[in-house]
Design a protein around this motif. Structure first.
Motif, PDB file in Angstrom:
ATOM      1  N   LEU A  53       0.783  -1.067  -0.021  1.00  0.00           N
ATOM      2  CA  LEU A  53       0.326  -0.021   0.107  1.00  0.00           C
ATOM      3  C   LEU A  53       1.014   1.057  -0.082  1.00  0.00           C
ATOM      4  O   LEU A  53       1.628   1.517   0.933  1.00  0.00           O
ATOM      5  N   ILE A  54       0.931   1.955  -1.088  1.00  0.00           N
ATOM      6  CA  ILE A  54       1.815   3.028  -1.398  1.00  0.00           C
ATOM      7  C   ILE A  54       1.005   4.319  -1.001  1.00  0.00           C
ATOM      8  O   ILE A  54       0.140   4.898  -1.983  1.00  0.00           O
ATOM      9  N   ALA A  55       1.126   5.098   0.050  1.00  0.00           N
ATOM     10  CA  ALA A  55       0.289   6.087   0.154  1.00  0.00           C
ATOM     11  C   ALA A  55       1.027   7.416   0.384  1.00  0.00           C
ATOM     12  O   ALA A  55       2.200   7.439   0.373  1.00  0.00           O
ATOM     13  N   VAL A  56       0.317   8.506  -0.371  1.00  0.00           N
ATOM     14  CA  VAL A  56       1.070   9.667  -0.920  1.00  0.00           C
ATOM     15  C   VAL A  56      -0.038  10.960  -0.431  1.00  0.00           C
ATOM     16  O   VAL A  56      -1.392  10.711  -0.745  1.00  0.00           O
ATOM     17  N   GLY A  57       0.610  11.650   0.776  1.00  0.00           N
ATOM     18  CA  GLY A  57      -0.369  12.815   0.937  1.00  0.00           C
ATOM     19  C   GLY A  57      -0.411  13.808   0.209  1.00  0.00           C
ATOM     20  O   GLY A  57       0.603  14.645   0.088  1.00  0.00           O
ATOM     21  N   TRP A 103       7.012  10.454  -8.540  1.00  0.00           N
ATOM     22  CA  TRP A 103       7.140  11.447  -7.680  1.00  0.00           C
ATOM     23  C   TRP A 103       8.031  11.359  -6.346  1.00  0.00           C
ATOM     24  O   TRP A 103       8.301  10.459  -5.980  1.00  0.00           O
ATOM     25  N   VAL A 104       8.291  12.515  -5.771  1.00  0.00           N
ATOM     26  CA  VAL A 104       9.044  12.667  -4.638  1.00  0.00           C
ATOM     27  C   VAL A 104       8.282  12.817  -3.488  1.00  0.00           C
ATOM     28  O   VAL A 104       7.571  13.708  -3.364  1.00  0.00           O
ATOM     29  N   VAL A 105       8.512  12.082  -2.277  1.00  0.00           N
ATOM     30  CA  VAL A 105       7.654  12.203  -1.134  1.00  0.00           C
ATOM     31  C   VAL A 105       8.511  12.277   0.150  1.00  0.00           C
ATOM     32  O   VAL A 105       9.623  11.783   0.019  1.00  0.00           O
ATOM     33  N   GLU A 106       8.199  12.995   0.911  1.00  0.00           N
ATOM     34  CA  GLU A 106       8.769  13.297   2.455  1.00  0.00           C
ATOM     35  C   GLU A 106       7.870  12.879   3.482  1.00  0.00           C
ATOM     36  O   GLU A 106       6.924  13.172   3.495  1.00  0.00           O
ATOM     37  N   ASP A 107       8.699  12.208   4.228  1.00  0.00           N
ATOM     38  CA  ASP A 107       7.876  11.696   5.473  1.00  0.00           C
ATOM     39  C   ASP A 107       8.355  12.348   6.738  1.00  0.00           C
ATOM     40  O   ASP A 107       9.521  13.142   6.666  1.00  0.00           O
ATOM     41  N   SER A 108       7.315  12.281   7.919  1.00  0.00           N
ATOM     42  CA  SER A 108       7.846  12.770   8.949  1.00  0.00           C
ATOM     43  C   SER A 108       8.238  14.149   9.169  1.00  0.00           C
ATOM     44  O   SER A 108       9.219  14.571   9.958  1.00  0.00           O
ATOM     45  N   ILE A 109       7.154  14.973   8.755  1.00  0.00           N
ATOM     46  CA  ILE A 109       7.404  16.292   8.941  1.00  0.00           C
ATOM     47  C   ILE A 109       6.468  16.984   9.854  1.00  0.00           C
ATOM     48  O   ILE A 109       5.455  16.599  10.018  1.00  0.00           O
ATOM     49  N   HIS A 165       4.157  10.745   4.336  1.00  0.00           N
ATOM     50  CA  HIS A 165       4.381  10.545   2.974  1.00  0.00           C
ATOM     51  C   HIS A 165       3.762  11.961   2.067  1.00  0.00           C
ATOM     52  O   HIS A 165       2.756  11.734   1.516  1.00  0.00           O
ATOM     53  N   VAL A 166       4.353  13.004   2.530  1.00  0.00           N
ATOM     54  CA  VAL A 166       3.826  14.153   1.868  1.00  0.00           C
ATOM     55  C   VAL A 166       4.333  14.396   0.528  1.00  0.00           C
ATOM     56  O   VAL A 166       5.611  14.292   0.286  1.00  0.00           O
ATOM     57  N   PHE A 167       3.644  14.742  -0.328  1.00  0.00           N
ATOM     58  CA  PHE A 167       4.057  14.755  -1.714  1.00  0.00           C
ATOM     59  C   PHE A 167       4.909  16.164  -1.731  1.00  0.00           C
ATOM     60  O   PHE A 167       4.395  17.083  -1.232  1.00  0.00           O
TER      61      PHE A 167
END
Length: 284
Positions: A84-88, A187-193, A219-221
């Motif tokens: 499950l690949i989630a993107v916010g 896409w580039v995604v960043e986590d734990s912001i 998983h922030v876009f």
């Protein structure tokens, strides 16, 4: 919930505002296991296990969005972050202040995707480009059903390496279940912001709201690597292709928390998706 039979036919706006109250009894969701098909990493022919792309259109001023994020976290715990690949996708009306200024996690591309899908509510999930749902209580069923559908493609990210403010990416596709065509998107995604978020306190008290300045966004876009719609893609049965990309990274992004999401989609939805953490050269 909307089922999409053709991506180009997305037109209807969400009929029910997702930030309306949801009865507590409707928030208990059952998460079912999918039917598992071949998950080996060899280049054998035949349908393979699908990884599902789940785009969470969310906003920092959306009080119900953390409830949707909680459901996604449950699903990640059930299936793993590679299935499950989630993107916010921070965007839309709840991604802006009353003056119209974008909040810190909202991006111009996120707003463009929000408009492209003709959305009107948040949270709303676009699952594998085949269904759009404003009710997070039904997300587990939609994900489970999609996971049970085999994919014609093997897709993997061979390399996602950062050196300074540049990342080099390599993606390999294999036509395991016949020929496929569509678009390859990265896409580039960043986590734990850690940033502010309006939310219920506690989450199941839908009559409450607080401004949580220490909320952890996952998983922030951040950006599309190869344009808003990706690149043309075509592959034959038993054919393997490798695609390489380079992307400039914003200095404010934490490289240790970055990942790359790659997926192939066409008029029948996302055909396969994969993700990989970004590694930093010289960090080992």
């Amino acid at each position: 919930m909307r089922i999409l039979t053709h991506i180009a036919a997305i037109a209807a706006a969400a009929a029910i505002a997702a930030c309306d109250s949801v009865a507590p009894e409707d928030r208990l969701v059952a998460i079912m296991d999918p039917t598992i098909v071949d998950t080996t990493h060899t280049d054998s022919l035949g349908p393979v296990a699908r990884s599902v792309l789940m785009i969470d259109f969310t906003g920092q001023a959306c009080v119900n969005c953390p409830n949707g994020a909680q459901v996604i976290h449950q699903l990640e715990n059930r299936y793993g972050t590679d299935r499950l690949i989630a993107v916010g996708m921070y965007s839309g009306p709840f991604g802006r202040s009353a003056r119209g200024t974008r909040y810190s996690l909202t991006t111009e591309q996120g707003d463009q995707y929000f408009s492209q899908w003709n959305l009107a509510a948040q949270p709303v999930s676009v699952i594998d480009y085949v269904s759009v749902s404003e009710q997070y209580t039904e997300w587990p069923t939609l994900v489970s059903e999609r996971l049970a559908t085999p994919s014609p493609l093997r897709l993997r990210i061979d390399k996602a390496e950062a050196a300074g403010t540049q990342a080099d990416i390599s993606v390999t596709a294999y036509g395991a279940g016949g020929a496929s065509a569509g678009q390859l998107q990265l896409w580039v995604v960043e986590d734990s912001i850690v940033d502010f978020q309006i939310r219920h306190e506690p989450l199941d008290n839908l009559n409450s709201s607080i401004n949580d300045k220490t909320y952890v966004h996952r998983h922030v876009f951040r950006t599309a690597v190869n344009g808003m719609q990706g690149d043309n893609f075509a592959i034959g049965e038993a054919e393997e292709k490798t695609f390489t990309y380079s992307i400039a990274l914003d200095e404010s992004w934490q490289t240790a928390h970055l990942s790359v999401v790659a997926f192939v989609y066409n008029s029948q939805g996302v055909q396969q998706a994969c993700r990989s953490d970004v590694t930093t050269l010289g960090s080992e």
